[in-house]
Design an enzyme around this catalytic site. Structure first.
Site, mmCIF file in Angstrom:
data_model
loop_
_atom_site.group_PDB
_atom_site.id
_atom_site.type_symbol
_atom_site.label_atom_id
_atom_site.label_comp_id
_atom_site.label_asym_id
_atom_site.label_seq_id
_atom_site.Cartn_x
_atom_site.Cartn_y
_atom_site.Cartn_z
ATOM 1 N N GLY A 79 129.403 85.271 -38.052
ATOM 2 C CA GLY A 79 128.612 86.366 -37.486
ATOM 3 C C GLY A 79 129.316 87.023 -36.319
ATOM 4 O O GLY A 79 130.525 86.900 -36.156
ATOM 5 N N LEU A 136 129.803 90.142 -36.125
ATOM 6 C CA LEU A 136 130.772 90.836 -36.967
ATOM 7 C C LEU A 136 131.361 92.058 -36.264
ATOM 8 O O LEU A 136 130.669 92.768 -35.541
ATOM 9 C CB LEU A 136 130.101 91.271 -38.281
ATOM 10 C CG LEU A 136 129.490 90.138 -39.119
ATOM 11 C CD1 LEU A 136 128.969 90.692 -40.446
ATOM 12 C CD2 LEU A 136 130.466 89.002 -39.360
ATOM 13 N N GLU A 193 135.004 95.009 -36.697
ATOM 14 C CA GLU A 193 135.779 95.756 -37.687
ATOM 15 C C GLU A 193 136.719 94.843 -38.502
ATOM 16 O O GLU A 193 137.004 95.118 -39.667
ATOM 17 C CB GLU A 193 136.543 96.876 -36.958
ATOM 18 C CG GLU A 193 137.306 97.835 -37.839
ATOM 19 C CD GLU A 193 136.503 98.428 -39.012
ATOM 20 O OE1 GLU A 193 135.286 98.668 -38.869
ATOM 21 O OE2 GLU A 193 137.128 98.654 -40.075
ATOM 22 N N GLY A 194 137.150 93.756 -37.896
ATOM 23 C CA GLY A 194 137.995 92.805 -38.642
ATOM 24 C C GLY A 194 137.219 92.220 -39.816
ATOM 25 O O GLY A 194 137.729 92.136 -40.941
ATOM 26 N N HIS A 195 135.971 91.806 -39.548
ATOM 27 C CA HIS A 195 135.140 91.288 -40.642
ATOM 28 C C HIS A 195 134.858 92.398 -41.655
ATOM 29 O O HIS A 195 134.872 92.166 -42.864
ATOM 30 C CB HIS A 195 133.797 90.766 -40.105
ATOM 31 C CG HIS A 195 133.920 89.607 -39.166
ATOM 32 N ND1 HIS A 195 133.679 89.712 -37.820
ATOM 33 C CD2 HIS A 195 134.245 88.323 -39.389
ATOM 34 C CE1 HIS A 195 133.845 88.534 -37.254
ATOM 35 N NE2 HIS A 195 134.190 87.664 -38.176
ATOM 36 N N GLN A 200 132.559 72.528 -36.191
ATOM 37 C CA GLN A 200 133.938 72.939 -35.897
ATOM 38 C C GLN A 200 134.138 73.238 -34.408
ATOM 39 O O GLN A 200 135.207 73.663 -33.999
ATOM 40 C CB GLN A 200 134.376 74.115 -36.766
ATOM 41 C CG GLN A 200 133.713 75.453 -36.442
ATOM 42 C CD GLN A 200 134.124 76.532 -37.429
ATOM 43 O OE1 GLN A 200 133.729 76.518 -38.585
ATOM 44 N NE2 GLN A 200 134.922 77.495 -36.979
ATOM 45 N N GLY A 233 141.033 86.163 -42.671
ATOM 46 C CA GLY A 233 141.893 87.012 -41.847
ATOM 47 C C GLY A 233 143.157 86.272 -41.416
ATOM 48 O O GLY A 233 143.132 85.075 -41.124
ATOM 49 N N GLN A 270 144.212 78.435 -39.812
ATOM 50 C CA GLN A 270 143.019 78.245 -40.652
ATOM 51 C C GLN A 270 143.294 78.725 -42.084
ATOM 52 O O GLN A 270 142.957 78.034 -43.059
ATOM 53 C CB GLN A 270 141.848 79.025 -40.051
ATOM 54 C CG GLN A 270 140.651 79.141 -40.989
ATOM 55 C CD GLN A 270 139.438 79.751 -40.319
ATOM 56 O OE1 GLN A 270 138.756 79.078 -39.560
ATOM 57 N NE2 GLN A 270 139.138 81.003 -40.593
#
Ligand code: PAF
Length: 287
Positions: A33, A35, A37-39, A63, A149, A155
């Site tokens: 969440g 969120l 522009e990358g998401h 995490q 991303g 990751q």
């Protein structure tokens, strides 16, 4: 269309099972969440690649370390729904913590080696938490393609490895880092920065670029390059360097010389906000 929010595993399975029965492919964007522009670019990539797009929004407690920002992590579901709508998501899966981790939840997934350095070293248990939730989400949604991303390089590598090692029937697509006009990589945590921190934050990417230019110019000695990188980062007012490393792009192990595709990866605290960024040198043989 504003995508509906589904909160139970049973409901989202009914939705995705119906989609699959119609012969449609499912694209998936897992998120926590807040969120940005990358998401949105990940959701647009999923929209372009698959017939049906699921976005998950779940701040995954396992995490986060005990002293990290789980409690204060921004939760902005209403605004997130609009980002999902504009980027073309079909449904949002936003489970409660108890739905994902009922009492007597005992399992976890761990990818060895790739988490030895970088964020894996600074945040013990972090990638175990990421892999466990991502595997659960994959098992719940059963996507054809999942989009991550490149900003979270480690990751992305670890999840790709998990999928390969465990023969999980999903393709991992890694999408380019989206940056502000001044070069700062987009992150949900950027909203923690005060104006002074925000003003100097682009210097993180500038430091990466400077070191990458030295590599392009022929410098290969990793000790020298890493100390130059650290010096650049330490010169940023208010910065505390968590790590500044150059590792091989495939297995994320330390290098002595840059003699293969490598990633320059940094984590820097500006005040209490921890920002990560990276710069890839050469094409990794595979993710
Ligand atoms: O990158 C993130 O936002 C999270 O680590 C992920 C992949 C959604 C798992 O919680």
């Amino acid at each position: 269309m504003v995508p509906p929010i589904v909160t139970t595993i049973q409901e989202i399975r009914a939705v995705t099972d119906a989609v699959r029965r119609q012969g449609q492919t499912i694209g998936f964007v897992p998120t926590m969440g807040a969120l940005h522009e990358g998401h949105a670019s990940l959701i647009r990539a999923a929209r372009a690649a698959s017939d049906y797009v699921v976005v998950s929004i779940f701040v995954n407690p396992i995490q986060f370390g005990p002293h990290e920002d789980y409690a204060k992590y921004p939760r902005t579901l209403d605004a997130d729904q609009w980002v999902c709508a504009e980027a073309g998501a079909d449904v949002i899966f936003a489970p409660r913590v108890e739905e994902m981790y009922p009492p007597h939840f005992y399992s976890s997934v761990e990818v060895a080696r790739l988490g030895d350095h970088l964020c894996g070293a600074s945040r013990p248990g972090h990638f175990r938490g990421v892999c466990t939730v991502v595997m659960k989400l994959f098992n719940i949604i059963r996507p054809d393609i999942a989009h991550f991303g490149a900003k979270d390089y480690q990751q992305a590598r670890i999840i790709t490895q998990m999928v390969r090692d465990l023969n999980m029937p999903v393709r991992i697509a890694i999408e380019p880092t989206v940056r502000e006009a001044d070069g700062l990589a987009l992150s949900s945590r950027n909203r923690y920065l005060n104006p002074a921190e925000r003003a100097v934050a682009p210097r993180i990417q500038q430091a990466l670029q400077k070191i990458a230019q030295r590599v392009v110019a022929g410098e290969v000695d990793v000790v020298r390059l890493e100390s130059a990188l650290e010096a650049e980062l330490k010169a940023i007012p208010g910065a505390r360097v968590d790590y500044a490393r150059i590792v091989d792009a495939e297995f994320l192990q330390p290098l002595v010389r840059i003699d293969r595709p490598a990633v320059i990866a940094v984590a820097v605290f500006l005040g209490t906000t921890r920002l990560i960024d990276n710069w890839l040198i050469g094409d990794p043989a595979s993710w």
